[in-house]
Structures are given as C-alpha cells and as structure tokens.
Write a protein that holds these residues in place. Structure first.
Motif, PDB file in Angstrom:
ATOM      1  N   ASN A 112       0.872  -1.111   0.017  1.00 27.76           N
ATOM      2  CA  ASN A 112      -0.088  -0.045   0.140  1.00 27.76           C
ATOM      3  C   ASN A 112       0.911   1.265   0.126  1.00 27.76           C
ATOM      4  OD1 ASN A 112      -2.457  -1.144  -0.032  1.00 27.76           O
ATOM      5  ND2 ASN A 112      -2.748  -1.094   2.257  1.00 27.76           N
ATOM      6  N   LYS A 138      -8.310   2.353  -5.788  1.00 26.66           N
ATOM      7  CA  LYS A 138      -7.361   1.956  -6.754  1.00 26.66           C
ATOM      8  C   LYS A 138      -8.168   1.463  -7.932  1.00 26.66           C
ATOM      9  CE  LYS A 138      -4.033   1.063  -3.581  1.00 26.66           C
ATOM     10  NZ  LYS A 138      -3.240   0.166  -2.655  1.00 26.66           N
ATOM     11  N   GLY A 188      -6.386  -5.945   1.014  1.00 22.52           N
ATOM     12  CA  GLY A 188      -5.241  -5.978   1.737  1.00 22.52           C
ATOM     13  C   GLY A 188      -5.359  -5.308   3.332  1.00 22.52           C
TER      14      GLY A 188
HETATM   15 MG    MG Z   1      -3.694  -3.005  -0.734  1.00 24.28          MG
END
Ligand code: MG
Ligand code: ADP
Length: 715
Positions: free
Chosen positions: A468, A533, A542
């Motif tokens: 990230n 994203k 994540g």
């Molecule tokens: Mg991520």
C-alpha cells in the motif's frame, strides 16, 4: 389715653393691643395680674382691661389688690373674658368694683364701641358708695370666688379626664399600630431572608448543575454562565459575559469573523444559534438538539458535539433564553467505534460464510482439475487449458483465503516468536517488492520483541502495508518500518475496544511519505473490498486482511494520515515474556506416495465428498463414505474391514466431526484422524484438542497436500 392690657394669651393680647392702638390709645401690656399690678403701680394707666383667669394672679385677685390700694382704686377696670359659670363671674366682678364685664370673643369694632361707651358712662357716674360693710364684702367675695374656682376646677378636671381618656385611646391605637408595624417588618425580614436563601439555593444549583448552562438575553448575549461552561472553553465567566453565544463558546467561526457570532456565513447554519433564536422568537422550548461546533480550546481548534436544550425564562423582568449544553463528543466517538466494531464483526461473519461455501466449490474444481491433469499426457493440448482453470481457481482460493483471514475464521498457527526476526526475514523481499525509487529504512528495537504470533500472518501484515505504501508513493519517497516496546493503558484499551488488556505491547510502525488520505477514506480503509485504486489494481482486501490478523492476535491497529503528507499505521501486538524458538517448516515432498489402506471419509457437501473420494481412490485407497457424523459412526460399526484413517469434516449436521471421532475413539482408542474445514476457527481448533494423532487441514485443500498429509498420518 393710656390703656393697660392684662392677658395671658399672646394672640388675644396682640389683637386687643392693635384694636386699641388703632383707636388712638397708648397701650401697655402685662401677662398676668402680678405684672399688671406692678405696671399699674408704676405707670398709673387711665384704664385697665384684664382677662379673668390667668396664672400667678387672676383678674379677680388683681382687681381686689387695685381696689385695696387707694392710689390705684380709682382706675376704671374692665374684664374682657370668656364666661365659664354663667353670670356669677360678672356679678362677682361688679361686686368687686369692676366697671364692666365684657364677654369674649367680640369683633374689634364692637369691642371698641363697648369700651368707649363704658368710659363715657364712667365720667357721668359718681362713684357709688360701697354700702355693704367690709366684712360682708370679704365674705361675699370668698364665697363667690371659691365657687367660681371650684366650678372652673371641676370643668378643668373633666376636661383633663376627657383629654386623658382621648390620649390613652390614642396611645393604645398608637401601640396597636406600632405592634402591627413591627409584625410587618418582621414578616418582611423573614421574606427577605427566605428570598435570599432561595436565591442562594438556586445559584448553587445553577453553578453545580451536571451540564453547562447559559442565560442569554434577546440578542443572544451571555447574561450568566455556570462553572461547567467555563471548563468547556477553558475561559473565565467574565470572558463570556456580554458576548454573543457562539463567541462565548469560542466557536472558531465566530471568533474568526470580525463582527462576531451571527455575521459570518457559517453562523447562518449554526444549529446553536438557530435553536436559541427559535426559542427567543416563538417562546417554544427545544430539547436534546445535536449540534457540532468547531471550538478553540487551549489554542487548538476542536470539533465538539453538543446536545442542547433551550427554554424561555423571565429574569429581572427581561425575556431570556436558558441554554443547557452537554458535551457528548467522547460518547459520540465511542459510539462510532462501537458501530465500526459491530460493522466489522458482521461483515466478517458474512465474508467468512461466503468464503466457506466458496472453498467447498474451489476444492471441487481444483480436485477434479488435478485428477484430470493426472489423466492427460504431457503433450496433450488439454493440459494447458486445465492448467489455466487451475490457475484461476488458485487465485480465487487466495481471495477466499484473504476473506477468511479478515473474518478471523482462518486457522492460525501461533507460537512464541520474535517480531524483529520476522521483520529481518522479510527485509530483502520487501525491498524488492517496493522497488528502487522508494527509500526504505528498517529500524528494529534493540533485542528481541517476543510475541505470540503466526509468523506467516505477520509477514502478510508487513507485505500488505508495504505494498500500500508503494502504491501511495508513485514518484518515490520514504518508507520506514520500526519496532518498539510500549505500554498501553486502560484508556487506550477502552477507546479502541478489543480483547487485549492493558500492559506491554510490541509496536510495529509503518510510515510512508506518500499521498495520504482524508478522514472519510481513513474511516473505510479496513472494510473489505474498499479500494480507491483502479479496477484490476486493488482488491480492497489488503487492509481487511491486516485488520483480521491483528484482531486474531488480540492486537490493535490505528491509522494516522493527512492528505499530501503521508500515512502512519501502528500495529500493537501483546508482548510475551520471552521469545520462543521459531520452528523450521519442513520442505514439501512434491509427489505423494500411493496407499492401500481403508479411509472412512465423512463430508456433508456432496461435491467435495465425491471429489475426495475420486482422489483417494485414484491413489489406491479403499474409501468408505459417510454423509454426516452420525452416518460415519454407523458406517464404522458396520464396516467388515478395519479402518486405518478417519478423514472428517469438522462441521457437519447431526454430529460434528469431533463428536463422531470421540465415539469411534472409545471403540478403537488411538485411531488416526485428519480434520478438514473451510470454516475452522481457533475455537474449533481448541474443541478438536490438537494432539499428535489429530491433524488439521484447511479447505480448499490442494490434492497433493491432502494426499501428503494422509500418507504422513498413516506412516
Ligand atoms: Mg492494498
Ligand atoms: P487496496 O490496496 O487493494 O486498494 P487495501 O485494503 O490495501 O486495498 O487499501 C484500501 C485503501 O486504503 C486503498 O485503496 C487506499 O485508498 C488506502 N490506503 C491504504 N494504505 C494507504 C497508504 N499507505 N497511503 C494512502 N492510502 C492508503
């Protein structure tokens, strides 16, 4: 003509004096008989006009004294007096030798006419001879005079008694009025004291009320505030009096605007102002209205949430608004945290449920895929197609795995381990993943940081946070990772809500100098599938995975970020007393050996059951199939052949895998078993009481892995 006036009343004397003087007489004045006698002896007046009753020497005695004096006896004597006893005074006066007895009061002209007339007749009259003897006259005088004086005395006594009675009556009345007045004064004093006490009581209640109170006038200016209000703003009440409410509360908008509260564009939207104005204009009370206010406290701007009520009151004949406030910011924060925790919990349950069913499906796809692969030759074009199917299925399995991690339904293998060691082991890999544009500094704390953790899961936390950070640093920058030891107090635990208690924690800090996030984004980042994203780049899983892993370790995670400035994640994990030895994982045997043993397979999902059946049979095993726990026990009992291995799903209808295993163990102690579950959690693991002959495998199982484990347990 010289006239001597003898009169004790000064007004009467003056009037008489004026009348006589007006008519050409020369007037001499005396106040009583005594003075009259002296003046008469000395000045020898032509005529004497005298009152009858006077102090010291009255008119009768005065007349007698004159008549007794041969030098004065010829001066004409006129009585001018009020009558008390009728004619007796007049008779006595004449008998004593008075020329006349004129009765008071008389008009001045008439009086003068009488006097002139008496004077003229006196000239004409020869003085009458006193025919009576001296003794007789004396006796007569004494008798008459005594009677007159006695009557006069009686009258005076009567008068005095009457006036005494009146006086007593007046005194009584006065005393009564006085008592009444005293009573009224006492009553007033009592009322004043009680009013003062009442006021003091109210002031105490106002001051010590458990919420903030403000009295505002019709212009919303502060008339009075209580102690708690000062504590909200950190200012004194003097600083608030006469200011507009927003300004007094140190509302950032009001303070920033030159004109004060009520003029800045924000003020028009201010709920506090609107609510107060509503009550002021309509007289309506408002209750428990929620308002958010940016206030300046200790030089910093803070957003506080207030619960306010307004009521119209009259104070000192003035219409005012009583505004009471409660600062519920802390409560709101806790509420938001609770909501977040509840949301994460329910999403976790949902995600876990989906992943569980998903895993069963994937187990089938991968299993049959493997079986299919075993059946095709190396140069068969089908091999490639099946390979693609398997690849996609494995990627899907990874997703399901992540979901399980987030929902904390994934098995974890926690041991005592050193956080610094984990960090060291991923160091190289991390640097490769983030690329060369990003400078990465890793600063582990001195010595070991012992934690009770699943090494792979902590590695995954590090990887996800680092990836990230990389995505947030498209033009390069700084990523720093550090570990340290820290003590968490009760306050941190209660405000962050979780299962770990206060005490020593390992702190893992991951900071980047990247794009950062706004508050709105920060609030959602741990939600599964939340991503900013573009499609294909982010899965939004994540941080959900990181969150799940941290929670499963009884830890905490916080984020601090500012747009454009970067982001800091802090992961807190409970610290162990000392680090244990990390265990080396055994290298995997690539091709599992075949077998001939009998396996009792219990699985409620039909397609999974059929897949495993096909797989085991393919590898030479004899398989007895059961559809649930109860069926498994029955099939075991009915079996003519000895069973070498039980392969049980953990969660099944009627009887769980564990219950079925326990029953069979009673018949055949030490029988070997493998539990499988796509839904196994720590609790299930605990229930299954992991011992040497009990193995756990999670779904979706990779056929090779399952076959390897079967072989391992049997051998
Ligand atoms: Mg991520
Ligand atoms: P993904 O990376 O697939 O989007 P994550 O759960 O890992 O999903 O992250 C969720 C979102 O949180 C990201 O899309 C991003 O907007 C934000 N985010 C996470 N870490 C950072 C970071 N270090 N800097 C800025 N934004 C971040």
């Amino acid at each position: 003509m010289n006239v001597l006036i003898v009169e004790d009343h000064s007004d009467d004397r003056k009037l008489l004096h004026y009348t006589l003087e007006h008519n050409g007489c020369t007037v001499i004045e005396a106040q009583d008989g005594q003075q009259g006698l002296e003046l008469a002896t000395r000045l020898k007046p032509d005529i004497i006009i005298s009152d009858a009753l006077m102090p010291r020497m009255d008119g009768f005695q005065f007349l007698r004294a004159l008549k007794a004096d041969p030098e004065l006896s010829s001066i004409p004597f006129i009585f001018y007096s009020a009558v008390y006893t009728g004619e007796s005074e007049e008779n006595l006066a004449i008998s004593l030798g008075a020329a006349a007895f004129v009765i008071k009061p008389m008009e001045p002209e008439e009086l003068w006419a009488r006097i002139s007339m008496i004077m003229e007749s006196l000239h004409a009259r020869t003085s009458a001879a006193m025919h009576a003897s001296m003794d007789e006259r004396e006796e007569h005088f004494l008798r008459e005079y005594g009677r007159i004086v006695a009557t006069k005395l009686e009258e005076k006594v009567l008068e005095l008694e009457q006036s005494l009675a009146l006086r007593k009556q007046a005194e009584d009345e006065l005393r009564r009025l006085n008592a009444e007045l005293h009573g009224e004064i006492a009553e007033r004093k009592r009322a004043e004291i009680s009013l003062r006490e009442h006021e003091q009581e109210l002031a105490i209640i106002f001051e010590n009320a458990p919420f903030m109170m403000m009295l505002l006038d019709s212009e919303r200016r502060v008339h009075r505030v209580n102690y708690l209000t000062c504590s909200l703003t950190g200012t004194s009440s003097n600083n608030m009096i006469d200011r507009r409410v927003g300004e007094a509360l140190r509302c950032a908008h009001a303070v920033n605007s030159d004109e004060g509260c009520g003029f800045s564009p924000y003020c028009e939207e201010c709920v506090v102002r609107r609510t107060v104005m509503d009550t002021s204009d309509t007289g309506r009370s408002n209750h428990q209205v929620e308002a958010r206010l940016p206030i300046t406290r200790d030089g910093k701007e803070q957003s506080v949430v207030l619960l306010l009520s307004t009521t119209k009151v009259v104070v000192a004949n003035q219409d005012m608004v009583l505004l009471s406030l409660q600062d519920i910011s802390e409560y709101k924060k806790l509420e938001a945290q609770l909501h977040h925790a509840q949301k994460m919990e329910s999403i976790g349950t949902l995600a876990g449920g989906i992943a569980h069913d998903f895993n069963n499906i994937l187990t089938v796809i991968i299993g049959y895929g493997d079986i299919a692969l075993m059946g095709v030759g190396d140069d068969d074009p089908m091999r490639q197609h099946i390979g693609h199917i398997m690849g996609a299925a494995r990627r899907a399995a990874c997703l399901a795995q992540d979901l399980l991690l987030f929902s904390r339904k994934q098995l974890s293998d926690k041991r005592k381990t050193d956080l610094n060691e984990i960090l060291g082991s991923v160091d190289k890999f991390l640097r490769r993943v983030i690329g060369e544009d990003i400078t990465c500094t890793i600063t582990p704390a001195d010595g070991k940081i012992p934690v009770f953790a699943d090494t792979h899961q902590i590695e995954q936390v590090l990887m996800n946070l680092a990836i990230n950070a990389r995505d947030a640093l498209p033009k390069g920058g700084l990523l720093s990772i550090a570990t340290e030891r820290i003590r968490l107090d009760e306050e941190f635990i209660t405000t962050h809500g979780g299962s770990g208690g206060s005490g020593m924690y390992a702190l893992l800090t991951v900071t980047d100098t990247g794009t950062g996030m706004d508050m709105e984004t920060c609030r959602k980042i741990f939600d599964p599938f939340f991503t900013t994203k573009e499609i294909g780049k982010g899965t939004g899983l994540g941080l959900a995975v990181v969150y799940g892993i941290v929670k499963q370790h009884d830890g905490y995670i916080t984020v601090y970020s500012e747009p454009g400035l970067g982001t800091t994640f802090r992961v807190y994990l409970p610290l162990c007393k000392s680090a244990g030895n990390s265990i080396e994982t055994e290298p995997r045997n690539l091709m599992p050996a075949r077998g001939t043993e009998t396996v009792l397979l219990a699985e409620d999902d039909e397609s999974v059951r059929n897949m495993v059946l096909a797989l085991l049979q393919n590898f030479g095993y004899k398989v007895i199939v059961a559809v649930d726990g109860e069926d498994a026990v029955q099939k075991y009992r009915e079996s003519s052949e000895p069973v070498q291995l039980l392969l049980f799903d953990v969660i099944m209808p009627k009887k769980s895998g564990k219950e079925a295993y326990d029953e069979i163990s009673k018949i055949e102690p030490g029988i070997k078993v493998i539990f499988a579950s796509g839904y196994a959690s720590d609790t299930i693991r605990q229930k299954a009481r992991v011992s040497d002959n009990v193995m756990l495998i999670s779904k979706p199982y990779i056929p090779i892995e399952l076959l390897g484990m079967v072989r391992k347990v049997l051998d």
